[in-house]
Write a protein that holds these residues in place. Structure first.
Motif, short mmCIF file in Angstrom:
data_model
loop_
_atom_site.label_atom_id
_atom_site.label_comp_id
_atom_site.label_asym_id
_atom_site.label_seq_id
_atom_site.Cartn_x
_atom_site.Cartn_y
_atom_site.Cartn_z
N GLY A 168 28.46 -20.70 15.87
CA GLY A 168 29.44 -20.82 16.83
C GLY A 168 30.02 -22.29 17.24
O GLY A 168 30.56 -22.45 18.36
N GLY A 169 29.72 -23.30 16.31
CA GLY A 169 30.42 -24.40 16.68
C GLY A 169 29.97 -25.43 15.43
O GLY A 169 29.76 -25.11 14.36
N VAL A 170 30.25 -26.62 15.82
CA VAL A 170 29.79 -27.68 14.71
C VAL A 170 28.88 -28.65 15.24
O VAL A 170 28.88 -29.17 16.44
CB VAL A 170 31.37 -28.72 14.45
CG1 VAL A 170 30.97 -29.72 13.68
CG2 VAL A 170 32.17 -27.63 13.93
N VAL A 172 26.74 -32.10 14.99
CA VAL A 172 26.95 -33.55 14.27
C VAL A 172 25.55 -34.16 14.14
O VAL A 172 24.59 -34.15 15.07
CB VAL A 172 27.92 -34.31 15.23
CG1 VAL A 172 28.04 -35.70 14.46
CG2 VAL A 172 29.03 -34.05 15.78
N LEU A 173 25.21 -34.22 12.87
CA LEU A 173 23.88 -34.41 12.56
C LEU A 173 23.66 -35.90 11.88
O LEU A 173 24.83 -36.32 11.04
CB LEU A 173 23.29 -33.62 11.57
CG LEU A 173 22.98 -32.14 12.01
CD1 LEU A 173 22.76 -31.26 10.85
CD2 LEU A 173 22.15 -31.90 13.25
N GLU B 34 21.59 -18.99 19.26
CA GLU B 34 22.45 -20.29 19.58
C GLU B 34 22.80 -20.29 20.67
O GLU B 34 23.65 -19.36 21.27
CB GLU B 34 23.34 -20.43 18.35
CG GLU B 34 23.91 -21.96 18.27
CD GLU B 34 25.17 -21.79 17.22
OE1 GLU B 34 24.85 -22.41 16.04
OE2 GLU B 34 26.05 -21.00 17.27
N ASP B 97 17.63 -27.31 19.27
CA ASP B 97 18.90 -27.13 18.51
C ASP B 97 18.29 -26.58 17.13
O ASP B 97 17.14 -27.05 16.76
CB ASP B 97 19.54 -28.29 18.41
CG ASP B 97 20.50 -28.71 19.72
OD1 ASP B 97 21.59 -27.86 19.99
OD2 ASP B 97 20.32 -29.49 20.23
N VAL B 219 20.23 -34.43 16.38
CA VAL B 219 21.47 -33.84 16.72
C VAL B 219 22.01 -34.87 17.60
O VAL B 219 21.65 -34.94 18.61
CB VAL B 219 21.34 -32.55 17.20
CG1 VAL B 219 22.72 -31.83 17.65
CG2 VAL B 219 20.53 -31.74 16.37
N LEU B 220 23.43 -35.53 17.26
CA LEU B 220 24.34 -36.08 17.89
C LEU B 220 24.98 -35.59 18.85
O LEU B 220 25.29 -35.95 20.04
CB LEU B 220 24.96 -37.06 17.29
CG LEU B 220 24.10 -38.26 16.13
CD1 LEU B 220 25.46 -39.12 15.69
CD2 LEU B 220 23.12 -38.88 16.64
N GLU B 221 25.35 -34.32 18.56
CA GLU B 221 26.48 -33.88 19.40
C GLU B 221 26.52 -32.35 18.98
O GLU B 221 26.30 -31.95 17.72
CB GLU B 221 28.05 -34.38 18.92
CG GLU B 221 28.77 -34.33 20.04
CD GLU B 221 30.20 -34.80 19.54
OE1 GLU B 221 31.25 -34.50 20.08
OE2 GLU B 221 30.21 -36.17 19.04
N TYR B 222 26.89 -31.31 19.76
CA TYR B 222 27.41 -30.02 19.26
C TYR B 222 28.74 -29.74 19.82
O TYR B 222 29.20 -29.73 21.10
CB TYR B 222 26.44 -29.04 19.95
CG TYR B 222 26.76 -27.50 19.36
CD1 TYR B 222 25.99 -27.25 18.36
CD2 TYR B 222 27.40 -26.64 20.21
CE1 TYR B 222 26.29 -25.79 18.01
CE2 TYR B 222 27.68 -25.33 19.82
CZ TYR B 222 27.16 -24.99 18.53
OH TYR B 222 27.36 -23.54 18.10
N ILE B 223 29.68 -29.17 18.80
CA ILE B 223 31.03 -29.10 19.59
C ILE B 223 31.29 -27.55 19.36
O ILE B 223 31.30 -26.95 18.25
CB ILE B 223 32.14 -29.90 18.69
CG1 ILE B 223 31.65 -31.23 18.65
CG2 ILE B 223 33.49 -29.58 19.12
CD1 ILE B 223 32.46 -32.07 17.37
N PRO B 224 31.10 -26.74 20.43
CA PRO B 224 31.32 -25.50 20.24
C PRO B 224 32.80 -25.04 19.72
O PRO B 224 33.89 -25.64 20.19
CB PRO B 224 31.33 -24.76 21.84
CG PRO B 224 31.04 -26.04 22.75
CD PRO B 224 31.38 -27.30 21.79
N ASP B 225 32.94 -23.98 18.91
CA ASP B 225 34.19 -23.63 18.60
C ASP B 225 35.32 -23.05 19.78
O ASP B 225 34.71 -22.35 20.79
CB ASP B 225 34.22 -22.31 17.57
CG ASP B 225 33.73 -22.88 16.43
OD1 ASP B 225 33.65 -23.84 15.99
OD2 ASP B 225 32.97 -21.72 15.60
#
Lengths: 281, 362
Positions: A168-170, A172-173, B34, B97, B219-225
């Protein structure tokens, strides 16, 4: 920076036909291509080389004909190509394939340490997406699958920051090298082969490794013996018992045909009108 | 999954399972979630897992991994509502995550401790990442993208059927002398089971035994669609798809027009996506999405097996093709033999008219 890219030669599945009587694959005349998903990985590896320097080694396991795929990779700009081929590998499933490729990568590492391994997201013939993760596990590398962008590669500190496609998204790893990356389709566009590289590809002395030179230690882990999965049956999809009801009217005018169709459709599925009304603007 | 598709003979022979492996009992389904939502594929698999467990006479378990809190326990109860007898739960902050390392460790530890004979995982980006790592760690067989799961009672083995050679043929794969037998299944391939909120079961908690500093990937960031305007084919009620029979890119507008009237999603075959007429997210079939809408309209689509495997479970299929011998008519519900370029606009008008009259009728 030393990058190994794993590629596979596959039959162009769009052109595969099944013999209508014997239900066998008609291989004749089906062109062999580089698995399209591998090209995104190869291009990404070449871009890293362009930016950070270093070398790109392409690796493939397959029959002797797979040489063509490796030469293609050289023509795009890869520095070195190794074909791992041996009858002992025949019948390998994904577990056995990842064992063989991981062994070969360990052999490659004896010359120059490997910082990154790229693999295709999946192949178009097997479609399993399992060999990449398998190699990573066997080499104890971090696994980065479905990568849509490499944000940063810090060669000095040995770290990589990527964008990974989640459901459902991206995500960043950020992780440490060495790692194994599989690249999402559409991430980049494969460059054109330069004239120089095409000449080089034609003359390139391909390295051909058998099971010994690929460093296979345990023969029970390759080929049919090393494959837990067994294909017990191959068959053509059974035709449905009921064929379509062909809409027929006296005039056979488009307007009459569709009106007749809708009448039948809404009689059979009265709820459908409700679903359409719910969705329609 | 074997790279070769030549069948191997011993498959039919009764194989005595290694006594160590015979101890493996039960069917497991990985419950993927998720951002507080369980992926529907997990419940679809739970329905399928229920059938396999009943056939084998064993328990069906869900596996939930996530951060401690309300959600993970709720997911366990939901798993039972969808057919599980029990749930294994690993609740740990490092599982907040999805990351390959801790999830692979969690799953392999659970398998080694409780020893299930079958482990099913959804073929999502998360599921495929996890399944490949788990199977390699456990050195067992994994069959990807199955379309049918059955039990061969002769040796209690999982017979996993999947398309091969781009969907031209099907093959059945077994994992005889390895446990667990692992398989992934794509979303929408299996039917969603009925929920039964009265079902309950036990939750077995298990520690992860891993600390954040031991995990290399962060995990630095999560960008939801941003889902606005993004195709949502998998769960659409109605899909209008076009194929090569639409001839030219500008003709494809007729597909969009019909979809608009119906509030439907637009789908396409692989050649159309490859030609760049629509985005890759709209491809239906073996190398695209699997869909099961209430209504699927296939315009100018011949019905090659690559496309068929992605849409044949639709409730109603309307096929429009100028070739009366096109394979699509072998499995569609209704067929119109005619030029899609003419029939599709006529269909758009007819639906529009039908809708306006039914709206007036209230």
């Amino acid at each position: 920076m030393h990058i190994v890219v794993c590629i596979k030669q596959v039959p162009d599945s769009a052109q595969i036909r099944v013999h209508p009587v014997t239900n066998t694959i008609m291989r004749q005349g089906v062109p062999a291509i580089v698995n399209p998903y591998d090209l995104y990985s190869l291009e990404e590896a070449l871009r890293l080389k362009d930016r950070y320097g270093g070398r790109v080694t392409v690796l493939s396991m397959g029959p002797p004909q797979a040489e063509t795929a490796l030469r293609k990779a050289i023509s795009f700009g890869a520095d070195e190509a190794i074909l791992v081929t041996d009858r002992a590998f025949a019948g390998s499933d994904t577990l056995a394939t990842s064992y063989a490729l991981a062994s070969a990568i360990r052999q490659i590492e004896k010359d120059i340490p490997v910082d990154l391994v790229f693999a295709g997201k999946q192949t178009i013939d097997g479609d399993t997406a399992q060999v990449g993760p398998g190699i990573a596990k066997r080499l104890d590398m971090r696994l980065l699958t479905y990568i849509s962008k490499i944000r940063e590669l810090d060669a000095l500190h040995g770290t990589i920051t990527v964008e990974r496609r989640a459901e459902g998204g991206v995500q960043v790893l950020k992780t440490k090298l060495p790692c194994l990356v599989t690249v999402l389709e559409g991430t980049n566009e494969m460059r054109f082969a330069t004239m120089n590289n095409m000449f080089r590809a034609a003359r390139y002395p391909l390295k051909v490794w058998n099971k010994e030179s690929a460093g296979i230690e345990d023969l029970t882990k390759i080929g049919l013996k090393g494959s837990p999965t067994i294909v017990s049956k191959v068959f053509a999809p059974s035709p449905k018992a009921v064929k379509a009801e062909i809409i027929d009217t006296e005039s056979n005018q488009p307007k009459d045909l569709v009106v007749t169709l809708l009448a039948k459709l809404f009689t059979k599925k009265p709820d459908l009108a409700h679903d359409i009304a719910k969705n329609a603007p | 999954m074997s790279e070769t598709t030549e069948p191997r003979k011993p498959a039919r022979k009764k194989v005595e399972l290694d006594p160590k492996l015979a101890r493996y009992k039960g069917v497991w389904v990985f419950v993927e979630h998720e951002r507080g939502q369980v992926h529907p594929v997990s419940w679809e698999l739970m329905g399928e897992g229920r059938k396999l467990a009943d056939k084998l006479g064993v328990e069906l378990a869900g596996v939930v991994m996530g951060a401690p809190g309300e959600d993970t326990r709720t997911f366990c109860h939901q798993a039972m509502h969808h057919g599980a007898d029990l749930c294994y739960l690993i609740a740990d902050e490092v599982l907040r995550d999805y990351r390959n390392e801790p999830f692979t460790k969690g799953m392999t530890d659970l398998v080694n401790t409780w020893q299930p004979e079958i482990l099913l995982i959804g073929a999502t980006t998360l599921g495929r990442d996890l399944a490949g790592s788990v199977a390699t760690t456990l050195k067992t067989g994994l069959t990807a993208d199955c379309t049918e799961l059955a039990i061969d009672m002769e040796n209690r083995s999982l017979a996993a059927t999947r398309p091969t050679f781009g969907g031209s043929l099907l093959c059945t794969i077994v994992t005889l002398n390895y446990r667990p037998q692992m398989a992934t299944v794509r979303p929408r391939v299996m039917a969603m089971p009925k929920r039964d909120e009265s079902r309950t079961g036990r939750i077995v908690e298990h520690p992860l035994g891993m600390i954040e500093t031991a995990i290399i990937t962060k995990v630095l960031e999560y960008i939801p669609d941003n889902l606005q305007g993004k195709p949502q084919l998998a769960f659409a009620d109605i899909i209008v798809s076009g194929g090569r029979g639409m001839k030219k890119q500008e003709n494809f507008q007729r597909i969009w027009d019909l979809a608009k009237v119906l509030g439907a999603e637009v789908g396409a075959t692989r050649p159309i996506v490859q030609a760049g007429w629509v985005e890759a997210d709209r491809q239906v079939g073996q190398s695209g999405k699997t869909v099961r809408p209430k209504l699927y309209i296939a315009a100018g689509i011949s019905g090659a097996i690559q496309h068929r495997v992605g849409m044949e479970d639709s409730d109603v299929i309307i096929a429009i093709n100028s070739d009366p011998n096109a394979p699509i008519f072998d499995f569609a519900t209704y067929g119109i033999v005619g030029n899609a370029m003419v029939i599709v606009p006529a269909l758009t008008d007819a639906f529009r008219q039908h809708l306006s009259t039914s709206r007036m009728a209230g």
